[in-house]
Motif scaffolding. Structure first.
Motif, short mmCIF file in Angstrom:
data_model
loop_
_atom_site.label_atom_id
_atom_site.label_comp_id
_atom_site.label_asym_id
_atom_site.label_seq_id
_atom_site.Cartn_x
_atom_site.Cartn_y
_atom_site.Cartn_z
N ILE A 119 0.51 -2.94 0.28
CA ILE A 119 0.70 -1.49 -0.54
C ILE A 119 -0.56 -1.26 -1.37
O ILE A 119 -0.71 -2.30 -2.47
N ASN B 210 -3.06 1.16 -3.22
CA ASN B 210 -2.56 3.31 -3.76
C ASN B 210 -3.51 3.29 -3.29
O ASN B 210 -5.35 2.95 -3.33
N TYR C 122 -1.34 6.15 0.08
CA TYR C 122 -1.58 4.41 0.44
C TYR C 122 -2.54 4.98 1.43
O TYR C 122 -2.52 5.88 2.28
#
Length: 250
Positions: free
Chosen positions: A132, A134, A216
């Motif tokens: 992950i 962002n 992402y």
């Protein structure tokens, strides 16, 4: 805690049986509960329990990775810092970092990302999941290293918002206690799947992956660095510094 062989050569996962890490669970419960009122909803409005469940999973992942470092890297306990233990703001402001390596010469931040698996009970599928990172939102941030932990429950519905509806008739404190009890009863397993350094993150930011109205960087775990490589590199670094220190003394 133990290493788990995978079908990908030289890329083992590190597996946590959550019920063996109750101190980490309780600390994550305490810190997540303290952060509920001061956490911003960035892409959808969440009720307090939804907010808590997200924060709790992230703080638990951070606690487990810290355990992993201490268990696998000799002497790192002396130089690893955790912001939740250092902070003086009563959990009002956003975390400045998750973990920090600081020995007076070399300093770097380590961010821990977490997700709750909803689709498969086979950890091999995690190679198709992403670290992950962002992008194009208030959470966009590049740290020196980012690690990805994935939690696997017995019930694939456990980490869904629908599952949280069963606590809706309780006051928040009671709902949180029931959630923690159910979380423990799930016999959840956590998998430290890999990490990315700053260079990899910046390169991944050139691409984009969309999920649930959020953007992402597109970096699959299959393309990430295996956890063992971090262990080896930091262990070698600490050993070199220790040897240099002894030479100076002699």
């Amino acid at each position: 805690m133990k290493w788990m062989k995978t079908n990908k050569k030289n890329h083992d996962f590190y597996k946590f049986e959550i019920n063996e890490h109750m101190q980490s669970v309780e600390w994550a419960f305490k810190t997540a509960k303290a952060k509920i009122k001061n956490t911003v909803d960035s892409y959808k409005v969440r009720n307090p329990l939804q907010r808590f469940s997200n924060i709790f999973l992230g703080d638990l992942a951070k606690n487990l990775v810290k355990e992993f470092f201490i268990n696998e890297i000799k002497d790192i306990k002396k130089v690893i810092k955790e912001y939740n233990l250092e902070r003086k703001d009563n959990f009002i402001y956003p975390d400045k970092y998750d973990l920090k390596f600081e020995n007076g010469i070399t300093n770097f931040n380590i961010e821990i990302k977490s997700s709750g698996e909803k689709y498969s009970k086979n950890p091999e599928i995690f190679f198709d999941r992403r670290i992950i990172i962002n992008k194009n939102n208030i959470h966009q941030k590049i740290e020196d290293f980012v690690f990805q932990v994935i939690f696997l429950p017995k019930n694939m519905l456990f980490f869904t918002d629908n599952n949280l509806k069963k606590y809706k008739n309780y006051d928040l404190d009671t709902a949180l206690e029931y959630y923690k009890k159910d979380f423990i009863e799930q016999g959840i397993k956590g998998y430290l799947t890999g990490y990315a350094d700053k260079k990899m993150q910046l390169e991944a930011m050139k691409t984009q992956f969309e999920l649930e109205k959020r953007s992402y960087a597109d970096l699959k775990i299959s393309e990430a660095i295996p956890p063992k490589q971090f262990i080896n590199e930091i262990s070698n670094y600490l050993n070199e510094k220790q040897a240099t220190k002894k030479e100076k003394i002699l």
